[in-house]
Write an enzyme that holds these catalytic residues in place. Structure first.
Site, PDB file in Angstrom:
ATOM      1  N   SER A  59     124.441  56.213 -28.419  1.00 10.66           N
ATOM      2  CA  SER A  59     124.045  55.321 -27.329  1.00 10.66           C
ATOM      3  C   SER A  59     125.262  54.537 -26.872  1.00 10.66           C
ATOM      4  O   SER A  59     125.832  53.758 -27.651  1.00 10.66           O
ATOM      5  CB  SER A  59     122.962  54.353 -27.803  1.00 10.66           C
ATOM      6  OG  SER A  59     122.794  53.333 -26.838  1.00 10.66           O
TER       7      SER A  59
ATOM      8  N   HIS B  95     123.041  58.982 -24.868  1.00 10.78           N
ATOM      9  CA  HIS B  95     121.923  58.098 -24.516  1.00 10.78           C
ATOM     10  C   HIS B  95     122.465  56.926 -23.696  1.00 10.78           C
ATOM     11  O   HIS B  95     123.422  56.260 -24.116  1.00 10.78           O
ATOM     12  CB  HIS B  95     121.264  57.613 -25.808  1.00 10.78           C
ATOM     13  CG  HIS B  95     120.026  56.818 -25.621  1.00 10.78           C
ATOM     14  ND1 HIS B  95     118.793  57.394 -25.389  1.00 10.78           N
ATOM     15  CD2 HIS B  95     119.804  55.478 -25.642  1.00 10.78           C
ATOM     16  CE1 HIS B  95     117.870  56.448 -25.280  1.00 10.78           C
ATOM     17  NE2 HIS B  95     118.463  55.271 -25.424  1.00 10.78           N
TER      18      HIS B  95
ATOM     19  N   ASP C  77     121.513  53.440 -21.804  1.00 10.35           N
ATOM     20  CA  ASP C  77     120.511  52.374 -21.722  1.00 10.35           C
ATOM     21  C   ASP C  77     120.660  51.588 -20.433  1.00 10.35           C
ATOM     22  O   ASP C  77     121.651  50.887 -20.229  1.00 10.35           O
ATOM     23  CB  ASP C  77     120.654  51.435 -22.923  1.00 10.35           C
ATOM     24  CG  ASP C  77     120.131  52.059 -24.191  1.00 10.35           C
ATOM     25  OD1 ASP C  77     118.985  52.549 -24.174  1.00 10.35           O
ATOM     26  OD2 ASP C  77     120.864  52.075 -25.189  1.00 10.35           O
TER      27      ASP C  77
ATOM     28  N   MET D 119     119.211  48.640 -18.181  1.00  6.39           N
ATOM     29  CA  MET D 119     118.413  47.410 -18.325  1.00  6.39           C
ATOM     30  C   MET D 119     118.608  46.547 -17.079  1.00  6.39           C
ATOM     31  O   MET D 119     119.725  46.430 -16.568  1.00  6.39           O
ATOM     32  CB  MET D 119     118.865  46.637 -19.554  1.00  6.39           C
ATOM     33  CG  MET D 119     118.859  47.457 -20.830  1.00  6.39           C
ATOM     34  SD  MET D 119     119.231  46.436 -22.261  1.00  6.39           S
ATOM     35  CE  MET D 119     119.409  47.687 -23.536  1.00  6.39           C
TER      36      MET D 119
ATOM     37  N   HIS E  44     117.619  56.042 -20.480  1.00  7.67           N
ATOM     38  CA  HIS E  44     116.479  55.245 -20.952  1.00  7.67           C
ATOM     39  C   HIS E  44     116.338  54.047 -20.020  1.00  7.67           C
ATOM     40  O   HIS E  44     117.159  53.131 -20.056  1.00  7.67           O
ATOM     41  CB  HIS E  44     116.777  54.835 -22.399  1.00  7.67           C
ATOM     42  CG  HIS E  44     115.750  53.954 -23.018  1.00  7.67           C
ATOM     43  ND1 HIS E  44     115.978  53.276 -24.196  1.00  7.67           N
ATOM     44  CD2 HIS E  44     114.480  53.623 -22.649  1.00  7.67           C
ATOM     45  CE1 HIS E  44     114.903  52.582 -24.520  1.00  7.67           C
ATOM     46  NE2 HIS E  44     113.990  52.762 -23.595  1.00  7.67           N
TER      47      HIS E  44
ATOM     48  N   MET F  61     114.935  50.837 -18.916  1.00  5.89           N
ATOM     49  CA  MET F  61     114.223  49.599 -19.277  1.00  5.89           C
ATOM     50  C   MET F  61     114.264  48.696 -18.063  1.00  5.89           C
ATOM     51  O   MET F  61     115.005  47.700 -18.010  1.00  5.89           O
ATOM     52  CB  MET F  61     114.894  48.973 -20.506  1.00  5.89           C
ATOM     53  CG  MET F  61     114.643  49.770 -21.788  1.00  5.89           C
ATOM     54  SD  MET F  61     115.806  49.396 -23.123  1.00  5.89           S
ATOM     55  CE  MET F  61     117.136  50.507 -22.669  1.00  5.89           C
TER      56      MET F  61
ATOM     57  N   MET G  47     110.394  53.559 -29.788  1.00  4.75           N
ATOM     58  CA  MET G  47     111.371  52.475 -29.989  1.00  4.75           C
ATOM     59  C   MET G  47     111.180  51.871 -31.373  1.00  4.75           C
ATOM     60  O   MET G  47     110.067  51.498 -31.751  1.00  4.75           O
ATOM     61  CB  MET G  47     111.163  51.377 -28.937  1.00  4.75           C
ATOM     62  CG  MET G  47     111.567  51.746 -27.517  1.00  4.75           C
ATOM     63  SD  MET G  47     113.317  52.086 -27.321  1.00  4.75           S
ATOM     64  CE  MET G  47     114.077  50.573 -27.912  1.00  4.75           C
TER      65      MET G  47
ATOM     66  N   ASP H 136     114.838  55.267 -31.431  1.00  3.34           N
ATOM     67  CA  ASP H 136     115.912  54.484 -30.823  1.00  3.34           C
ATOM     68  C   ASP H 136     115.861  53.055 -31.342  1.00  3.34           C
ATOM     69  O   ASP H 136     114.901  52.329 -31.079  1.00  3.34           O
ATOM     70  CB  ASP H 136     115.705  54.512 -29.294  1.00  3.34           C
ATOM     71  CG  ASP H 136     116.786  53.780 -28.524  1.00  3.34           C
ATOM     72  OD1 ASP H 136     117.812  53.428 -29.123  1.00  3.34           O
ATOM     73  OD2 ASP H 136     116.591  53.594 -27.304  1.00  3.34           O
TER      74      ASP H 136
END
Ligand code: DX5
Ligand code: ZN
Length: 220
Positions: A8, A32, A34, A36, A65, A67, A135, A173
Site C-alpha cells: 500500500s 494498493h 488508498d 481518501m 481503494h 474511501m 478492513m 487491509d
C-alpha cells in the site's frame, strides 16, 4: 484462491513515489492505492492524477481503494487514469450503479467492508464482485493495530464464496505484519495489503518477501 501481496503506497514517501514503487515492484503482485477525501474518512490523500502518474511508471495492477463519499463522480476519472480495480465501500449504500459504471469501463469491481460492518451487508453483492475487501483497521490511516475480530468475517466470506463457487478474491487491509499475515492467510485471505510493514521497513523488498513467506509458508 490466489495468493497475492499488495504493498500500500499510503506508507511510501510520496515525494519519491516512483522510486518507492520501483523498489518493491519485483516483490509485489499488485499495488494498493488508498484514496481518501477528508469526508468519508478524516484523512486526505491522492486521486486520479496520481494514479495516472503511477500508470506511466509501472505495469503493476493498480488496486484503488476509494474511501470517499462520492465515488460515482470519480469512477470514470479513475478508469481514464488507468486504474485496474476500484473498491468502493458498502457503507455508502447500494453499490450496483457503481459496479455498472466500472464494468462498462472494464475496471474490476471491489467492495469494502469496514470493521464494524457485518459480512451480511456485503453478502448479497458477492456474485457481482471480483474482490471483497475486509478492513482490519478503521479506514483512514496507515500504521494502526490489526483488529482480530475481523477474522470471523473473513472465514464467513471464505465459506460463502467457496460454497457458491464464486471467483471472488478476499483482500485484507490494515495492520498486516508477520503474525497477522499468517493469521489472515489461515483464515482464507487471498490478497494481503501491507503499507507500513513494507515501506517503513529498512529493506522494503526483504520485508515484502518475509510477509509472503509468513503468510504462505508452503508456497514456492
Ligand atoms: C487504511 C488503508 C490501508 C493502509 C494500511 O485506511 O486502507 O490500505 O495503507 O496500512 P498498514 O498496512 O500500515 O496498516
Ligand atoms: Zn486500503
Amino acid at each position: 484462491m490466489s495468493r497475492q501481496l499488495a504493498p500500500s503506497i499510503l506508507s511510501a514517501d510520496f515525494a519519491r513515489l516512483g522510486d518507492e514503487v520501483a523498489r518493491v515492484s519485483a516483490e509485489a503482485d499488485l499495488l494498493h492505492v488508498d484514496v481518501m477525501d477528508g469526508h468519508f474518512v478524516p484523512n486526505l490523500t491522492i486521486g486520479p492524477p496520481v494514479v495516472a502518474a503511477l500508470r506511466r511508471h509501472t505495469d503493476l495492477f493498480l488496486d484503488c481503494h476509494l474511501m470517499v463519499d462520492n465515488p460515482d463522480v470519480l469512477l470514470d476519472d479513475f478508469a481514464d487514469a488507468g486504474a485496474n480495480r476500484c473498491i468502493v465501500h458498502v457503507e455508502l449504500g447500494d453499490p450496483r450503479p457503481l459496479f455498472d459504471t466500472l464494468r462498462a469501463r472494464s475496471v474490476q469491481v471491489g467492495l469494502a467492508v469496514s470493521p464494524e460492518t457485518p459480512f451480511a451487508a456485503a453478502a448479497p453483492y458477492l456474485p457481482d464482485l471480483d474482490l471483497l475487501l475486509v478492513m482490519s483497521v478503521h479506514p483512514g490511516f496507515g500504521g494502526q493495530a490489526f483488529i482480530p475480530d475481523v477474522l470471523d468475517k473473513v472465514r464467513a466470506a471464505r465459506r460463502a464464496i467457496d460454497d457458491a463457487g464464486l471467483p471472488v478474491d478476499i483482500e485484507i487491509d490494515g495492520g498486516i505484519q508477520l503474525g497477522t499475515a499468517h493469521e489472515a492467510a489461515a483464515a482464507g485471505v487471498d490478497v494481503l495489503v501491507a503499507g507500513s510493514a513494507i515501506f517503513h521497513a529498512p529493506d522494503p523488498p526483504a520485508a515484502a518477501r518475509a510477509l509472503r513467506a509468513a503468510a504462505w509458508p508452503t508456497a514456492a
